[in-house]
Write an enzyme that holds these catalytic residues in place. Sequence first.
Site, short mmCIF file in Angstrom:
data_model
loop_
_atom_site.label_atom_id
_atom_site.label_comp_id
_atom_site.label_asym_id
_atom_site.label_seq_id
_atom_site.Cartn_x
_atom_site.Cartn_y
_atom_site.Cartn_z
N THR A 1 -7.28 -5.03 69.43
CA THR A 1 -8.60 -5.44 68.95
C THR A 1 -8.54 -6.49 67.85
O THR A 1 -9.56 -7.07 67.49
CB THR A 1 -9.37 -4.21 68.41
OG1 THR A 1 -8.66 -3.66 67.30
CG2 THR A 1 -9.52 -3.15 69.51
N LYS B 1 14.06 -42.42 66.46
CA LYS B 1 14.84 -41.70 67.47
C LYS B 1 14.37 -42.09 68.86
O LYS B 1 13.17 -42.25 69.10
CB LYS B 1 14.70 -40.20 67.25
CG LYS B 1 15.60 -39.33 68.12
CD LYS B 1 15.51 -37.87 67.69
CE LYS B 1 16.45 -36.97 68.47
NZ LYS B 1 16.41 -35.58 67.98
N GLU C 1 19.22 -35.20 60.08
CA GLU C 1 17.95 -35.48 60.73
C GLU C 1 16.82 -34.71 60.06
O GLU C 1 16.95 -33.52 59.80
CB GLU C 1 18.06 -35.08 62.21
CG GLU C 1 16.79 -35.27 63.04
CD GLU C 1 16.99 -34.79 64.47
OE1 GLU C 1 18.00 -34.09 64.73
OE2 GLU C 1 16.16 -35.13 65.33
N CYS D 1 20.79 -37.63 66.46
CA CYS D 1 21.04 -36.39 67.20
C CYS D 1 21.15 -36.57 68.71
O CYS D 1 22.18 -37.02 69.22
CB CYS D 1 19.98 -35.35 66.85
SG CYS D 1 20.48 -33.65 67.27
#
Length: 654
Positions: free
Chosen positions: A469, A116, A47, A171
């Site tokens: 700062t 996907k 992927e 996936c």
Amino acid sequence: MNNFGFIKVASTTPTLEVANCKYNINEILKIAEQAEKEHVEIIAFPELSITGYTCQDLFRQTALINGAEQVLCYYMEQTKQFDLISIIGLPLKVGDLLLNVAVVLQKGKILGVIPKTYLPNYGEFYEKRWFASSQDLRPTEVVIADQKLLISAKPKLFSTASGVLFGIEICEDVWAPIPPSNRLTLSGADIIFNLSASDELIGKHNYLKSLLSQQSARTICGYIYSGSGFGESTQDLVFGGNALIYENGRLIASGKRFSLESQMVTSQIDVEMLRSERRDNTTYINAQRSSELGIEQIDIIPCFERETNVFELERAIDPHPFIPTGEERDQSFSDILNIQALGLVKRLKHINGKSVVIGISGGLDSTLALLVCILAFDKLNLDRKGIIGVTMPGFGTTDRTYNNALELMNKLGITSREINISKSVLQHFEDIQHNITVHDATYENSQARERTQILMDLSNKLNAIVVGTGDLSELALGWATYNGDHMSMYGVNASVPKTLILHLVQHVAKLPQMATIKDILLDIVHTPISPELIPANESGEIKQKTEDLVGPYELHDFFLYHFLRHGFTPEKIYYLACNAFGVDRNAEKSYSNTTIKAWLKVFVRRFFSQQFKRSCLPDGPKVGSVSLSPRGDWRMPSDAAVQLWLDELERIVD
């Protein structure tokens, strides 16, 4: 030739560099060349393998998206004589969406693009931050390498010359309650390829293997899983590189996990056997009855092509995009100060704090932070004496900044302390055997860390918190000493760039209630920006000027804004900067094209190399549309490669 129903497939785990598309495609190409020699018919890469999965907010960068598409075209050209069918993952712009896709290639042509569907957005995953799902996609035509493609959410199957059907999921798709592979196999897919990037956790590998085995068995298919491996960012996760090939629930080939080298695992899938199993399985046959998925198609009407394409920018480019303009300018400045102050107010109330410690140098950043502390304490009706301002003169401190720091603290009515760091740092140099005449990073950072140590220890002693700062511009450039001024307990300036700080201090100087410190504030505004870590010149003036070393802050703030806010390419940022600051643009301050390009290179290099400092920032309030908080607006791997951005800059002709 009779193959007896067998087809040779490959799962790979190439090594990669995060965001280095050229490197990654060359690694992919090496594996593909080997696969072609070994007569592999179909090969799958992980992927987002062209960019790396762990690019995080770099997926918002146009340069990365364009770079991925460019190297894909290069791969197509290099493999146009290959019989090999390649499945490669990359991010792809499709209309208004950015999709996580798998592209199927053969003989230099794109056969199809699979987006996907299920995007994980839990735990360590947050893909919805960058990508859209296939469910968000309407049919859209794109052009890649002069090839027109219609990208849609409609499920697709691919057929080899021998008639083997295969489908693709990416996936998380296989982790879903109803994976896309269910529909694909019920529609005839013999083999499913999964392009993945799943990180390693204790027990997860066995769970993954169980999941894939079950999916392969349930759908009676060959299942090829290709997972990301070495080279992905290890900022928070580790990817073990899983290369797994299943056939009807049985693991028939696997790679070596946690390998530092690229891997290709091959095996032959017996498609004829799988089809036989399906024919014998009446449950599978019955399930096919409801497998068809109809998706309504929307007609795309093309516009006519322009006959001429001459471009010249006709709009003004604001050279200072962080600075409010117009009638609401002063109100915007007031709002920013209140956001900063309210952030500190909440933190103090949460810890029931009555005191803060802050280092006061007489420079812009500490001055603004002190003004924010004053505003916060006044809102809480706390005694300003609870603000402990500490000036810590050292080897480079000038009378100008020293006196401004003391006078500012005195007139604002806070507790003022002076702690000279010279003796402590000299002792430290002796301890670490550093030559005091060598004014290098050790010489400078030792002073910065000594100051931070003093502030931290004082805060413990006084039951206070250290207010940081450091500003947004310094964070972008990494112009801070790691675990020195880089660190605090609450950083009120963390999302305020240097150019804006200057205007905020000027704004406060104009307020009637600040009349007693007006002259001090304006002198601070006109003091050269410097960490004052190198001794002053013979006249006692600041010798170490930050903008001489890292470049003009107004340029860097311009670069930062367009890099983060819009994800523009270096080429576009350069073009805009030349229009905003160019010598022929009648700008308030001008720079040559060569100068702009040189400082843009510095910005890009430093931005990428210094992410590790931003990955562990203390809390601080966001005040504008750009922030570098690792918990909010900017999540980037500390080890991402910069080369793609530098390569584009090299191609620019001044």
